[in-house]
Enzyme design. Structure first.
Site, PDB file in Angstrom:
ATOM      1  N   ARG A  48       0.849  -1.045  -0.010  1.00  0.00           N
ATOM      2  CA  ARG A  48      -0.270  -0.354  -0.065  1.00  0.00           C
ATOM      3  C   ARG A  48       0.932   1.605   0.158  1.00  0.00           C
ATOM      4  NH1 ARG A  48      -3.867  -1.106   4.760  1.00  0.00           N
ATOM      5  NH2 ARG A  48      -2.729  -1.297   5.694  1.00  0.00           N
ATOM      6  N   LYS A 107      -6.758 -15.945   8.003  1.00  0.00           N
ATOM      7  CA  LYS A 107      -7.992 -17.016   9.301  1.00  0.00           C
ATOM      8  C   LYS A 107      -9.110 -16.805   8.779  1.00  0.00           C
ATOM      9  CE  LYS A 107      -5.766 -14.910  13.036  1.00  0.00           C
ATOM     10  NZ  LYS A 107      -4.710 -13.778  12.615  1.00  0.00           N
ATOM     11  N   GLY A 136       0.392 -20.453  13.184  1.00  0.00           N
ATOM     12  CA  GLY A 136       2.185 -19.833  13.203  1.00  0.00           C
ATOM     13  C   GLY A 136       3.138 -21.157  12.676  1.00  0.00           C
ATOM     14  N   GLU A 192      -2.286  -5.955  20.460  1.00  0.00           N
ATOM     15  CA  GLU A 192      -2.244  -4.513  19.319  1.00  0.00           C
ATOM     16  C   GLU A 192      -2.903  -3.717  20.650  1.00  0.00           C
ATOM     17  OE1 GLU A 192      -1.499  -4.402  16.425  1.00  0.00           O
ATOM     18  OE2 GLU A 192      -1.154  -7.125  16.080  1.00  0.00           O
ATOM     19  N   LYS A 207      -9.614 -19.342  13.546  1.00  0.00           N
ATOM     20  CA  LYS A 207      -8.984 -20.759  13.933  1.00  0.00           C
ATOM     21  C   LYS A 207      -9.446 -22.114  13.989  1.00  0.00           C
ATOM     22  CE  LYS A 207      -4.788 -17.294  15.005  1.00  0.00           C
ATOM     23  NZ  LYS A 207      -4.200 -17.483  16.179  1.00  0.00           N
ATOM     24  N   GLY A 306       3.951 -14.000  15.328  1.00  0.00           N
ATOM     25  CA  GLY A 306       5.136 -13.137  15.475  1.00  0.00           C
ATOM     26  C   GLY A 306       6.156 -13.623  13.662  1.00  0.00           C
TER      27      GLY A 306
END
Length: 430
Positions: A48, A107, A136, A192, A207, A306
């Site tokens: 972007r 997901k 992950g 976050e 998930k 990660g």
């Protein structure tokens, strides 16, 4: 015989995960070539913000036109790590239509539109791989749909969100409150700025939908998954759990009904015995416990998020898809032949830990026990403590359905001697 013409890869997204994918493709190029049987070439990177410096990536490869990139026709594999529903859904569909296979870590999209995407992939004879979408670096999707393809899976239960596990682990080991543990997780980069998707269970529910669909050969969408967040978990809940020899985890639980005729998928906080392998999963790690007829009990453990761990799973899928490309084959697609119904949460049967604030006077326990009996819920243990006219009553049930427990709690609230329901928590893993 080694093919010299490279397989061309388009990368959609170059954030934390995408940049690691690009780095590994460059630094491990010779190994990837040897393992695949042909070199792989990063042919374009859609972003972007093209002005941002991306170390190790040729600026000439960077574009803001993701649609043009996937439509090129010479792209063999598209790696999608931008997340969200759109434009990811349209870009993946377009990639299939123009001859590319797809590796995704998305997901949310797979939980909502997995069946439709698999259908387009099959129509065009292309692969859709998504190991990185669930846990992950932990190999989980491929073992479920390949290694255990000959077995009958009855239950998949796991910790599939590192942020929530870090928070609950801190509350357990240090006595911190929820907000204090969340603040630490945020400061360390585990949470976050807006942690809603994690702490309210949305991430884990997506998930769970993916895992249930693969494990039970049944289409399970995000909306089929029962979800509870963990913001209401308190230090008092952990104290109660310790008295029972348990800890508390946010669990994703997918299971087949005892009669085999339906499945359930749910995400919620639960007490789990310290003897259970999942109880020892600390910090931001993930683990998934699988129970099947022939293999018995299996556990998959490791870093669940990660840049580097997720990129590891993406690159594993890339190797598999490229090998398929060279051989002219495709890997496993959607397997939904069982088409089992997804039962509502009310049908789920488990144990419960209920903490009540009650009047400290004779007959209260008898009244409470009568309500449980009237709703068909059997009591396992009761503990009562009180002084100065008030008391705390903790009831642990035998296995009961969620619907019967809900009716019990509604009736308890109507008793004059019950001041309030302090907490209700499921007890799993026994």
């Amino acid at each position: 015989m080694m093919r010299t013409r490279p397989l061309k890869v388009a990368l959609l997204g170059c954030g934390v995960v995408g940049s690691e994918v690009a780095r590994i493709m460059t630094t491990h190029a010779d190994d990837l070539t040897a393992r695949i049987g042909a070199p792989v070439e990063l042919a374009g990177v859609a972003v972007r913000r093209p002005s941002r410096v991306r170390e190790g990536i040729d600026p000439a490869l960077v574009t803001t036109d993701a649609t043009a990139l996937v439509k090129r026709g010479d792209i063999d594999v598209v790696i999608e790590v931008i997340g969200g529903i759109e434009p990811a859904r349209t870009l993946i569909t377009t990639a299939f239509e123009h001859g590319a296979s797809v590796v995704s870590a998305n997901k949310a999209l797979l939980a909502q539109e997995g069946a439709a995407l698999h259908a387009v992939a099959e129509e065009h004879g292309r692969d859709l791989y998504y190991e990185a979408a669930v846990a992950g670096a932990i190999p989980l999707i491929r073992p479920l749909r390949e290694s255990l393809a000959g077995d009958k899976i009855n239950r998949v239960m796991g910790i599939v969100n590192g942020t929530t596990n870090f928070i609950l682990d801190k509350m357990d080991t240090t006595g911190a409150g929820y907000q204090e543990a969340l603040d630490e997780a945020t400061a360390l980069g585990y949470a976050e700025a807006d942690p809603t998707a994690d702490v309210e269970g949305f991430d884990a529910a997506a998930k769970a939908a993916i895992l249930a669909g693969i494990a039970f050969h049944t289409r399970v969408r995000f909306d089929d998954v029962y979800r509870e967040g963990m913001a209401e978990v308190t230090a008092a809940d952990f104290a109660s759990a310790k008295e029972m020899g348990c800890t508390i985890k946010l669990l994703a639980i997918c299971e087949r009904a005892a009669d085999g005729g339906s499945v359930t998928a749910r995400v919620h906080p639960a007490m789990i015995p310290l003897s259970h392998p999942l109880a020892s999963v600390r910090g931001a790690y993930n683990a998934v416990f699988v129970e099947s007829d022939a293999a018995g009990q299996l556990m998959f453990y490791g870093p669940g998020a990660g840049g580097s761990p997720t990129a590891s799973a993406v690159l594993g899928d890339l190797v598999a898809v490229c090998r398929n490309r060279l051989s002219g084959a495709t890997g496993p697609g959607e397997s939904a032949y069982a088409a089992l119904p997804v039962s509502p949460m009310g049908d789920v049967v488990t144990r419960y830990h209920i903490s009540l604030d009650v009047a400290d006077k004779p007959g209260v326990l008898a009244q409470v026990a009568t309500v449980f009996a009237e709703h068909g819920v059997s009591i396992d243990t009761v503990r009562q403590q009180g002084k100065d006219g008030e008391a705390s009553l903790v009831v642990v049930t035998h296995r009961a359905s969620d619907a019967s427990l809900t009716g019990t709690v509604e009736a308890l609230r109507k008793l004059d001697t019950v001041r309030g329901v302090a907490s209700i928590m499921r007890v799993e893993g026994e």
